[in-house]
Design a protein around this motif. Structure first.
Motif, mmCIF file in Angstrom:
data_model
loop_
_atom_site.group_PDB
_atom_site.id
_atom_site.type_symbol
_atom_site.label_atom_id
_atom_site.label_comp_id
_atom_site.label_asym_id
_atom_site.label_seq_id
_atom_site.Cartn_x
_atom_site.Cartn_y
_atom_site.Cartn_z
ATOM 1 N N ALA A 71 0.839 -1.211 0.000
ATOM 2 C CA ALA A 71 0.000 0.000 0.000
ATOM 3 C C ALA A 71 0.872 1.258 0.000
ATOM 4 C CB ALA A 71 -0.881 0.004 1.247
ATOM 5 N N PRO A 72 0.366 2.345 -0.558
ATOM 6 C CA PRO A 72 1.100 3.609 -0.418
ATOM 7 C C PRO A 72 1.023 4.079 1.032
ATOM 8 C CG PRO A 72 -0.980 3.951 -1.610
ATOM 9 C CD PRO A 72 -0.893 2.489 -1.326
ATOM 10 N N LEU A 73 2.150 4.448 1.611
ATOM 11 C CA LEU A 73 2.172 4.933 2.997
ATOM 12 C C LEU A 73 3.031 6.185 3.049
ATOM 13 C CD1 LEU A 73 2.824 1.676 5.129
ATOM 14 C CD2 LEU A 73 0.646 2.829 4.772
ATOM 15 N N ALA A 74 2.413 7.316 3.333
ATOM 16 C CA ALA A 74 3.158 8.577 3.399
ATOM 17 C C ALA A 74 4.245 8.479 4.464
ATOM 18 C CB ALA A 74 2.192 9.723 3.708
ATOM 19 N N GLY A 75 5.447 8.871 4.085
ATOM 20 C CA GLY A 75 6.569 8.838 5.020
ATOM 21 C C GLY A 75 7.357 7.529 4.968
ATOM 22 N N VAL B 67 2.963 5.826 -9.470
ATOM 23 C CA VAL B 67 2.934 7.061 -8.678
ATOM 24 C C VAL B 67 1.493 7.334 -8.269
ATOM 25 C CG1 VAL B 67 2.743 8.523 -10.767
ATOM 26 C CG2 VAL B 67 3.586 9.519 -8.642
ATOM 27 N N GLN B 68 1.314 7.768 -7.024
ATOM 28 C CA GLN B 68 -0.045 8.104 -6.595
ATOM 29 C C GLN B 68 -0.249 9.617 -6.580
ATOM 30 O OE1 GLN B 68 -1.852 8.026 -2.507
ATOM 31 N NE2 GLN B 68 -3.002 6.305 -3.375
ATOM 32 N N LEU B 69 -1.286 10.072 -7.267
ATOM 33 C CA LEU B 69 -1.604 11.503 -7.334
ATOM 34 C C LEU B 69 -2.788 11.835 -6.439
ATOM 35 C CD1 LEU B 69 -1.429 12.497 -11.116
ATOM 36 C CD2 LEU B 69 0.131 13.198 -9.277
ATOM 37 N N VAL C 298 -7.137 3.260 -9.158
ATOM 38 C CA VAL C 298 -7.761 4.103 -8.129
ATOM 39 C C VAL C 298 -7.620 3.401 -6.791
ATOM 40 C CG1 VAL C 298 -9.981 4.997 -7.281
ATOM 41 C CG2 VAL C 298 -9.432 5.154 -9.719
ATOM 42 N N LYS C 299 -7.296 4.176 -5.749
ATOM 43 C CA LYS C 299 -7.323 3.604 -4.399
ATOM 44 C C LYS C 299 -8.399 4.348 -3.619
ATOM 45 C CE LYS C 299 -4.631 2.319 -0.422
ATOM 46 N NZ LYS C 299 -4.928 3.367 0.563
ATOM 47 N N THR C 300 -9.348 3.585 -3.087
ATOM 48 C CA THR C 300 -10.486 4.218 -2.445
ATOM 49 C C THR C 300 -10.892 3.480 -1.172
ATOM 50 O OG1 THR C 300 -12.700 5.095 -2.910
ATOM 51 C CG2 THR C 300 -12.192 2.950 -3.859
ATOM 52 N N ALA D 212 -8.011 -5.991 -2.408
ATOM 53 C CA ALA D 212 -8.588 -5.794 -1.075
ATOM 54 C C ALA D 212 -7.523 -5.359 -0.076
ATOM 55 C CB ALA D 212 -9.233 -7.098 -0.609
ATOM 56 N N ASN D 213 -7.847 -4.301 0.660
ATOM 57 C CA ASN D 213 -6.892 -3.723 1.609
ATOM 58 C C ASN D 213 -7.576 -3.414 2.934
ATOM 59 O OD1 ASN D 213 -5.990 -0.423 2.270
ATOM 60 N ND2 ASN D 213 -4.505 -2.044 2.571
ATOM 61 N N GLY D 214 -6.760 -3.453 4.005
ATOM 62 C CA GLY D 214 -7.228 -3.021 5.315
ATOM 63 C C GLY D 214 -7.192 -4.116 6.356
ATOM 64 N N GLY D 215 -6.424 -3.859 7.415
ATOM 65 C CA GLY D 215 -6.442 -4.754 8.566
ATOM 66 C C GLY D 215 -5.763 -6.093 8.370
ATOM 67 N N ILE D 216 -4.870 -6.192 7.407
ATOM 68 C CA ILE D 216 -4.124 -7.455 7.253
ATOM 69 C C ILE D 216 -2.873 -7.351 8.131
ATOM 70 C CG2 ILE D 216 -2.879 -8.964 5.656
ATOM 71 C CD1 ILE D 216 -4.804 -7.992 3.445
ATOM 72 N N GLY E 282 -0.623 -2.840 4.227
ATOM 73 C CA GLY E 282 -0.171 -1.504 4.611
ATOM 74 C C GLY E 282 0.787 -1.559 5.787
ATOM 75 N N ARG E 283 0.300 -1.130 6.961
ATOM 76 C CA ARG E 283 1.181 -0.961 8.123
ATOM 77 C C ARG E 283 1.955 -2.208 8.516
ATOM 78 N NH1 ARG E 283 -3.761 1.303 11.368
ATOM 79 N NH2 ARG E 283 -4.710 -0.058 9.831
ATOM 80 N N TYR E 284 1.344 -3.382 8.365
ATOM 81 C CA TYR E 284 2.020 -4.587 8.834
ATOM 82 C C TYR E 284 3.344 -4.842 8.092
ATOM 83 C CZ TYR E 284 2.912 -9.207 10.607
ATOM 84 O OH TYR E 284 3.511 -10.268 11.210
HETATM 85 C C1 LIG Z 1 1.151 6.396 7.978
HETATM 86 C C2 LIG Z 1 0.174 6.114 6.860
HETATM 87 C C3 LIG Z 1 0.328 6.765 5.655
HETATM 88 C C4 LIG Z 1 -0.574 6.514 4.595
HETATM 89 N N1 LIG Z 1 -0.382 7.141 3.400
HETATM 90 C C5 LIG Z 1 -1.206 6.869 2.356
HETATM 91 C C6 LIG Z 1 -1.009 7.468 1.080
HETATM 92 O O1 LIG Z 1 -0.080 8.261 0.863
HETATM 93 N N2 LIG Z 1 -1.891 7.144 0.094
HETATM 94 C C7 LIG Z 1 -2.937 6.266 0.286
HETATM 95 O O2 LIG Z 1 -3.702 5.991 -0.638
HETATM 96 N N3 LIG Z 1 -3.127 5.682 1.481
HETATM 97 C C8 LIG Z 1 -2.292 5.948 2.505
HETATM 98 N N4 LIG Z 1 -2.476 5.316 3.705
HETATM 99 C C9 LIG Z 1 -3.502 4.261 3.826
HETATM 100 C C10 LIG Z 1 -2.878 2.884 3.533
HETATM 101 O O3 LIG Z 1 -2.435 2.810 2.193
HETATM 102 C C11 LIG Z 1 -3.864 1.733 3.804
HETATM 103 O O4 LIG Z 1 -4.976 1.893 2.967
HETATM 104 C C12 LIG Z 1 -4.330 1.683 5.246
HETATM 105 O O5 LIG Z 1 -3.250 1.819 6.133
HETATM 106 C C13 LIG Z 1 -5.080 0.372 5.523
HETATM 107 O O6 LIG Z 1 -4.235 -0.737 5.344
HETATM 108 P P1 LIG Z 1 -3.564 -1.498 6.612
HETATM 109 O O7 LIG Z 1 -4.670 -1.734 7.597
HETATM 110 O O8 LIG Z 1 -2.990 -2.751 6.003
HETATM 111 O O9 LIG Z 1 -2.517 -0.570 7.156
HETATM 112 C C14 LIG Z 1 -1.632 5.600 4.780
HETATM 113 C C15 LIG Z 1 -1.786 4.961 6.008
HETATM 114 C C16 LIG Z 1 -0.911 5.204 7.052
HETATM 115 C C17 LIG Z 1 -1.108 4.507 8.362
#
Ligand SMILES: Cc1cc2nc3c(=O)[nH]c(=O)nc-3n(C[C@H](O)[C@H](O)[C@H](O)COP(=O)(O)O)c2cc1C
Length: 320
Positions: free
Chosen positions: A20-24, A74-76, A142-144, A203-207, A228-230
């Protein structure tokens, strides 16, 4: 888990387990690591389409990539179809193969300006953005989320709109905006979205474990999963799920990240990133409190190497 390559328009992703995209965090070094461990696709963190025209250093860092990254996505982030189209077609993004559009970010100031998850309430605008980005000639994804509020979930109709506007794949975070990052994802919403379209649905979220990845795939019938976070805490989830053999332990893996980041980015960026990543990698380990203090006060790369060694040297048995 039964993973497989995934076709996305003309591109073939090596696996249907995505980062997943994660800012930072999901800058080039971390994406390279996930790719090496088996992730089929990674994304930059969200990049503001408005900010692109300023060509500032911070945006430049977010857009850094190399040919070693096999498929570059790239995510816009933005809400104005014309600005998004200009960004997608711009020279600044010429090195990317895929344009992903953020239609899920819940952060208040982003939501208030009509960007991210606010687009869930404005499907006509969202469709115009997708059509505009498609003018780049690149696959558009698209990510939604499943909706804004829990009493109004719209994953299937929103995903159908994305497909009709030309999206090549939709990744769905199974939570509503109101849930932010907690709570059980709505598996049924992702399943309905998957049934409503013929493009791939992720599918994303809570894995937070291998079995949760398996469950997500089974419960939704999605074409793939997005972690994502995991993945920050346990990047080996990619190698386990995809059956890739990896011999490096966590210490070597972090040292690899330190080398790679310091070679391509400045020291301030390297230290900020490594402090955050190492802290995630230390999660669920006992006796790490004292190291966290050291880590946060660390002022240069040499010191960082010593601290990482102190934290992980005795944990080499932790090989996978
Ligand atoms: C620190 C952090 C930064 C994130 N940055 C983005 C981002 O830049 N773009 C995006 O679409 N989602 C972003 N997300 C959401 C994640 O991509 C993901 O959808 C969300 O964390 C759920 O997945 P997870 O439960 O596996 O972490 C971010 C989430 C976190 C916690």
């Amino acid at each position: 888990m039964n993973t497989n390559p995934l076709r996305l328009n003309h591109l073939l992703l090596s696996s249907n387990v995505l980062m997943a995209p994660l800012a930072g965090y999901t800058s080039w070094p971390f994406r390279m690591l996930c790719q090496e461990l088996g992730a089929g696709l990674c994304f930059t963190e969200m990049v503001s389409a408005n900010a692109l025209k300023y060509k500032d250093k911070a945006t430049e860092k977010l857009l850094y990539t190399t040919r070693e990254e096999r498929i570059r996505a790239v995510q816009l982030l933005g809400s104005d179809p014309a600005v998004m189209e200009r960004a997608a077609c711009s020279e600044a993004l010429s090195g990317f193969d895929i344009i992903d559009i953020n239609m899920g970010c819940p952060v208040p100031n982003i939501f208030k300006s009509g960007e991210g998850s606010a687009l869930l309430a404005d499907p006509r605008r969202a469709a115009a953005i997708i059509r505009g980005c498609k003018k780049s000639g690149k696959p558009v994804t698209v990510k939604t989320r499943v909706g804004i509020r829990q009493d109004e979930l719209i994953a299937a109709e929103f995903t159908k709109m994305c497909e009709e506007a030309g999206a090549d794949m939709v990744s769905i975070h199974g939570r509503s905006r109101s849930m932010m990052y907690d709570g059980t994802p709505y598996y049924d919403q992702i399943e309905q979205a998957k049934s409503a379209v013929s493009i791939p649905v992720i599918a994303n979220g809570g894995i937070f474990s291998d079995s949760e990845a398996q469950h997500m795939l089974e419960a939704t019938g999605a074409d793939g999963v997005m972690i994502g976070r995991y993945a920050l805490q346990d990047p080996y989830i990619f190698s386990r799920l995809t059956g890739r053999s990896v011999t490096e332990d966590k210490y070597s893996l972090l040292m690899g990240q330190l080398e790679l980041t310091s070679r391509h980015y400045d020291e301030t960026y390297t230290l900020t990133y490594m402090k955050k990543l190492a802290s995630y990698c230390m999660k669920k380990r006992s006796g790490t409190k004292k190291y966290k203090q050291l880590l946060y006060h660390c002022g240069n790369v040499k010191e960082m190497k010593q601290i990482l060694k102190a934290i992980f040297y005795e944990e080499e048995a932790d090989r996978r």
